[in-house]
Scaffold this active site. Structure first.
Site, short mmCIF file in Angstrom:
data_model
loop_
_atom_site.label_atom_id
_atom_site.label_comp_id
_atom_site.label_asym_id
_atom_site.label_seq_id
_atom_site.Cartn_x
_atom_site.Cartn_y
_atom_site.Cartn_z
N ASN A 71 26.03 -21.49 -9.75
CA ASN A 71 25.00 -22.36 -9.57
C ASN A 71 25.46 -23.73 -9.96
O ASN A 71 26.39 -23.87 -10.92
CB ASN A 71 23.47 -21.96 -10.02
CG ASN A 71 23.82 -21.42 -11.63
OD1 ASN A 71 24.31 -21.93 -12.35
ND2 ASN A 71 23.76 -20.09 -11.65
N GLU A 106 19.41 -19.50 -13.72
CA GLU A 106 20.14 -20.13 -14.77
C GLU A 106 19.43 -21.46 -14.98
O GLU A 106 19.87 -22.45 -15.85
CB GLU A 106 21.72 -20.41 -14.41
CG GLU A 106 22.35 -19.02 -14.24
CD GLU A 106 22.40 -18.29 -15.29
OE1 GLU A 106 21.71 -18.47 -16.59
OE2 GLU A 106 23.12 -17.14 -15.28
ZN LIG Z 1 26.95 -16.42 -13.23
#
Ligand SMILES: [Zn+2]
Length: 213
Positions: free
Chosen positions: A31, A78
Site C-alpha cells: 500500500n 494499514e
Molecule cells: Zn503488508
C-alpha cells in the site's frame, strides 16, 4: 479535483504498478499514501485491490484530522500506520509499504542488515528491524522509529519507507532490495560473506557525494 490531486493520483498509481512489476509486492499486497497538504487530507491505496490494474479513481481520500473517508472507497488496512507516521514526523509527505522478499527474508532470519552500497548510504542508511506485529501495535512501533530512520522492516511481513515524496519513499525500497540481492548473491558463492561498508566508508560517501535530488 484540482491539478495537484490529479498528479498525485497518477504518481501513486504508477508507484503501485512499479512495485508489482518489479516483484516487490504480490498482486494484492502493499500500500502507499501521500499527503495532499492543500486539502488537509491524504490519498491512500484501497484495501485488497489488484495492484496491476489499479486506477487513479480507485485511490481513497481520507481527512487527515479525523481519519474519515472523504467520498467513496475502503482505505488500506494499514491506514493507521500511515497516519501515525505522518503525525510523528512532519517532514514525511509519503509512505510506501511493500514486501521485498530478499530484504524481508534476510532480516527475518536474524541477519544484521548493514549498509552495502553508496546509494544506500546516501539515500536510506541502515534499516530498522522489528518483530512481527499488526494493527495498533504496528502503528505504535513504526511511528516510534520514524524520526530515527526512514525505513522499518517488519519480520515475516514487509517494509515501510517514507520521505518527502512518494518516488523517494519507493526508491528506498528498491535500493534496499537491490542491496539484499547483492548480499545473497555474494553469500551463494560458497561461504563468501558480503561485508557491509564500514562506518568510515559510509562517512566518506556522505562527505564526497550528495543525493541527486
Ligand atoms: Zn503488508
Amino acid at each position: 479535483m484540482n491539478h495537484k490531486e490529479q498528479l498525485a493520483r497518477q504518481t501513486l498509481t504508477e508507484v503501485m504498478k512499479k512495485l508489482y512489476s518489479r516483484g516487490l509486492i504480490s498482486i494484492y499486497g502493499g500500500n502507499a499514501s501521500l499527503l495532499l497538504s492543500d486539502d488537509n487530507a491524504l490519498l491512500i491505496t484501497p484495501s485488497g485491490f489488484n495492484k496491476e490494474n489499479l486506477r487513479e479513481e480507485d485511490l481513497v481520500k481520507v481527512d487527515f484530522a479525523s481519519g474519515k473517508v472523504l467520498g467513496e472507497g475502503k482505505p488500506s488496512s494499514e491506514l493507521k500506520t500511515h497516519m501515525s507516521i505522518y503525525k510523528a514526523n512532519s517532514a514525511v509527505h509519503a509512505v510506501v509499504h511493500a514486501h521485498p522478499p530478499t530484504l524481508v527474508g534476510l532480516c527475518t532470519s536474524g541477519f544484521d542488515f548493514g549498509v552495502y552500497t553508496p546509494e544506500q548510504a546516501l539515500l536510506v542508511g541502515k534499516p530498522m528491524v522489528i518483530k512481527f506485529c499488526m494493527g495498533e501495535e504496528l502503528a505504535k512501533q513504526v511511528s516510534s522509529l520514524c524520526l530515527d530512520s526512514s525505513t522499518v522492516v517488519v519480520k515475516n511481513h514487509g517494509v515501510f519507507a517514507w520521505g518527502p515524496t512518494v518516488i523517494e519513499a519507493y526508491a528506498k525500497i528498491e535500493i534496499l532490495e537491490e542491496a539484499a540481492k547483492m548480499v545473497v548473491a555474494g553469500n551463494a558463492m560458497g561461504g563468501f560473506i558480503v561485508n557491509s561498508l564500514s562506518d568510515e566508508q559510509v562517512l566518506g560517501i556522505l562527505k564526497n557525494y550528495k543525493p541527486s535530488h
